[in-house]
Scaffold this active site. Sequence first.
Site, PDB file in Angstrom:
ATOM      1  N   HIS A  16     -44.616  30.835 -18.953  1.00 34.10           N
ATOM      2  CA  HIS A  16     -44.109  31.475 -17.729  1.00 34.10           C
ATOM      3  C   HIS A  16     -44.727  30.738 -16.540  1.00 34.10           C
ATOM      4  O   HIS A  16     -45.963  30.652 -16.423  1.00 34.10           O
ATOM      5  CB  HIS A  16     -44.486  32.962 -17.703  1.00 34.10           C
ATOM      6  CG  HIS A  16     -43.803  33.729 -18.791  1.00 34.10           C
ATOM      7  ND1 HIS A  16     -44.465  34.554 -19.665  1.00 34.10           N
ATOM      8  CD2 HIS A  16     -42.494  33.754 -19.161  1.00 34.10           C
ATOM      9  CE1 HIS A  16     -43.599  35.072 -20.526  1.00 34.10           C
ATOM     10  NE2 HIS A  16     -42.392  34.601 -20.243  1.00 34.10           N
ATOM     11  N   GLU A  37     -47.752  31.962 -14.147  1.00 36.49           N
ATOM     12  CA  GLU A  37     -48.993  32.489 -14.739  1.00 36.49           C
ATOM     13  C   GLU A  37     -50.034  31.377 -14.679  1.00 36.49           C
ATOM     14  O   GLU A  37     -50.241  30.619 -15.628  1.00 36.49           O
ATOM     15  CB  GLU A  37     -48.693  33.005 -16.145  1.00 36.49           C
ATOM     16  CG  GLU A  37     -47.661  34.129 -16.076  1.00 36.49           C
ATOM     17  CD  GLU A  37     -47.268  34.702 -17.429  1.00 36.49           C
ATOM     18  OE1 GLU A  37     -47.785  34.257 -18.465  1.00 36.49           O
ATOM     19  OE2 GLU A  37     -46.422  35.621 -17.421  1.00 36.49           O
ATOM     20  N   GLU A  49     -53.578  37.325 -22.761  1.00 35.95           N
ATOM     21  CA  GLU A  49     -53.304  37.683 -21.358  1.00 35.95           C
ATOM     22  C   GLU A  49     -54.619  37.655 -20.584  1.00 35.95           C
ATOM     23  O   GLU A  49     -55.487  38.504 -20.793  1.00 35.95           O
ATOM     24  CB  GLU A  49     -52.686  39.085 -21.283  1.00 35.95           C
ATOM     25  CG  GLU A  49     -51.408  39.269 -22.093  1.00 35.95           C
ATOM     26  CD  GLU A  49     -50.174  38.660 -21.425  1.00 35.95           C
ATOM     27  OE1 GLU A  49     -50.250  38.313 -20.223  1.00 35.95           O
ATOM     28  OE2 GLU A  49     -49.146  38.534 -22.115  1.00 35.95           O
ATOM     29  N   HIS A  94     -51.406  33.373 -21.219  1.00 40.47           N
ATOM     30  CA  HIS A  94     -50.544  33.978 -20.195  1.00 40.47           C
ATOM     31  C   HIS A  94     -51.393  34.769 -19.209  1.00 40.47           C
ATOM     32  O   HIS A  94     -52.605  34.929 -19.390  1.00 40.47           O
ATOM     33  CB  HIS A  94     -49.561  34.962 -20.842  1.00 40.47           C
ATOM     34  CG  HIS A  94     -48.483  34.315 -21.646  1.00 40.47           C
ATOM     35  ND1 HIS A  94     -47.153  34.377 -21.309  1.00 40.47           N
ATOM     36  CD2 HIS A  94     -48.543  33.584 -22.792  1.00 40.47           C
ATOM     37  CE1 HIS A  94     -46.430  33.717 -22.209  1.00 40.47           C
ATOM     38  NE2 HIS A  94     -47.254  33.229 -23.117  1.00 40.47           N
TER      39      HIS A  94
END
Length: 345
Positions: A66, A69, A229, A165
């Site tokens: 993404h 990010e 994350e 991410h």
Amino acid sequence: MNQLQQRLTEQGDFLHLSRTQPELLDTPIDLTLANGTGVRVTAPGIIQFSAAKHQGKDIVLSCGVHGNETAPIEICDDLVRALLTGELETCQRVLVLFGNLPAMDIGERFVEENMNRLFSGAHSDTPGLVNDERRRAKQLEQSIADFYAQGNEQGQNYRCHYDLHTAIRASKNEKFAVYPYRHGKPWKTEQLQFLLACGVNTILLSNGPTTTFSYYSSNEFDADAFTVELGKVRPFGQNDMTRFEKARQTLTALVSQAELSFPAYNPDDFHIYEVNQVINRTKEDFRLNFADDTPNFTDYPKGTVLAEEPGATYVAEQDGEAIVFPNAKVALGQRALLTVVPTTI
Ligand SMILES: O=C(O)CCC(=O)N[C@@H](CCC(=O)O)C(=O)O
Ligand SMILES: [Zn+2]
């Protein structure tokens, strides 16, 4: 060494070159650093390092699947720069993937389509390879398949893939990881210890196959793979990188040390959740029933309405069911919300 190779090894600015002059990297580059490390660039954003004396691990690190990010992109950029300039020496085989370069340029999650729903062949499902994200997902898959196959030729290596991410919204647990579905195979506590060393103490156990990048490597190559994350989406240069120091140090140790050792697994160190519901948006008029700034892992009593769309109401099925990755704007048919409940392993 030609001029391009000299620039790469002196400045180490592989990501910058990939983003600003990708045409220079369309022809594969093979070179050997002064310390004996082999470097192979197969495409913009795709670079591989092979230690002269390899210690048996085939490590994949990916970021920027993404484009907005940025913290993981900065971590991987620094790591690649250190490896290219010789400031850091790997003793493993390492593949670093900068996923969605055009999305980085516009500071968005994606240009046309969410790339992290396009793996395990989903890129070629109807309507086929019709956009750059679909073509890139296929190329990234192939780069991992080739990397692991080449490793196999040198003996059966240990395989891992950490797909880095950041979350769109704030989170009650700032750093967390999604453990892809393992089809009944045991969850590995030593992997959780690795994640803990990265500063990640919250784990989501998936309950089924997905089309994410980490599931691809886990399912097809039996790699220890995770979506990790690391905090919240912020523009380039606006991350407080001190918050990711443990991740940076542990990833550096992973590539530069033969073996890592961690303390024994202690369940008290973790928040472990299992996925209870995967709620897909099926109608245009899909609505989340909580405020836009509600953090990930906010939990609700049984019966609370979490989301609605014409013909369906989605409620918390258990007391303490918590929300993760809510996004009412996903494409129709895609995951708009996960709900998770505490568990143990
Ligand atoms: O914060 C969000 O809503 C999304 C952050 C993100 O990109 N998460 C990954 C998780 C992938 C997985 O479930 O393994 C994604 O949604 O692709
Ligand atoms: Zn992401």
